[in-house]
Design a protein around this motif. Structure first.
Motif, PDB file in Angstrom:
ATOM      1  N   ASP A   1      66.957 -85.693 -68.747  1.00 56.35           N
ATOM      2  CA  ASP A   1      65.971 -85.613 -69.832  1.00 56.35           C
ATOM      3  C   ASP A   1      64.551 -85.809 -69.317  1.00 56.35           C
ATOM      4  O   ASP A   1      63.617 -85.164 -69.798  1.00 56.35           O
TER       5      ASP A   1
ATOM      6  N   TYR B   1      70.579 -79.485 -68.231  1.00 52.53           N
ATOM      7  CA  TYR B   1      69.335 -80.113 -68.667  1.00 52.53           C
ATOM      8  C   TYR B   1      68.160 -79.221 -68.292  1.00 52.53           C
ATOM      9  O   TYR B   1      67.154 -79.189 -68.979  1.00 52.53           O
TER      10      TYR B   1
ATOM     11  N   ALA C   1      69.171 -80.778 -72.889  1.00 46.74           N
ATOM     12  CA  ALA C   1      68.053 -81.704 -72.702  1.00 46.74           C
ATOM     13  C   ALA C   1      67.438 -82.167 -74.013  1.00 46.74           C
ATOM     14  O   ALA C   1      67.311 -81.401 -74.971  1.00 46.74           O
TER      15      ALA C   1
END
Length: 159
Positions: free
Chosen positions: A9, A58, A75
């Motif tokens: 993230d 992600y 993400a």
């Protein structure tokens, strides 16, 4: 965040700050964050973190010659401390990635990854890709229920 142990993230947050970054630009950004914190950067660990973020959806790589990394369907981009200064530090333009090309690339990759996971009887990967299939449908507004059905069937046949 201890560099280079950025989460998927956080990597997506850095990339999202610019719209998209090349891998080298992302690595430069992580180096700048480390410098601001008085920390060093382990290049191998950074490479591993970026690879893992791509592998786990992600980050999405789009393009052939020098792919651009963009925030992917798994993400929830988060800016690491100090990242808000990166646009003033790095000489990187803001970029807009063709959303339809990005969604198409992710869908194509999910289909290939799902087939490989089923062929290799990789239950952990199958379960991860099931989650990604839901993320992709929300993120990309595409129907991959056929992929999910194949993954579900593979798990059911093993249980």
């Amino acid at each position: 965040m201890t560099l280079p142990t950025a989460t998927g993230d956080e990597l997506a947050g850095v990339v999202d700050l610019f719209g998209a970054l090349t891998r080298d630009e992302l690595e430069d950004a992580l180096g700048e964050l480390a410098f601001k914190r008085g920390a060093g950067v382990d290049d191998d660990a950074v490479d591993a973190a970026v690879d893992a973020a791509i592998d786990d959806y992600y980050l999405v790589a789009v393009g052939d010659t020098e792919p651009l990394l963009s925030a992917g369907p798994a993400a929830f981009p988060v800016l690491p401390d100090g990242a808000e200064d990166l646009p003033h530090i790095l000489d990187v333009p803001d970029r807009d990635v063709d959303r339809s090309a990005m969604v198409e690339a992710v869908e194509r990759r999910l289909r290939a990854d799902a087939a490989r996971a089923v062929d290799e009887d990789d239950d952990d990967r199958i379960e991860r890709l099931l989650d990604v299939s839901y993320d992709l449908e929300t993120w990309g507004s595409v129907d991959v229920s056929d992929v999910r059905s194949r993954l579900d069937a593979a798990l059911e046949n093993r249980n």
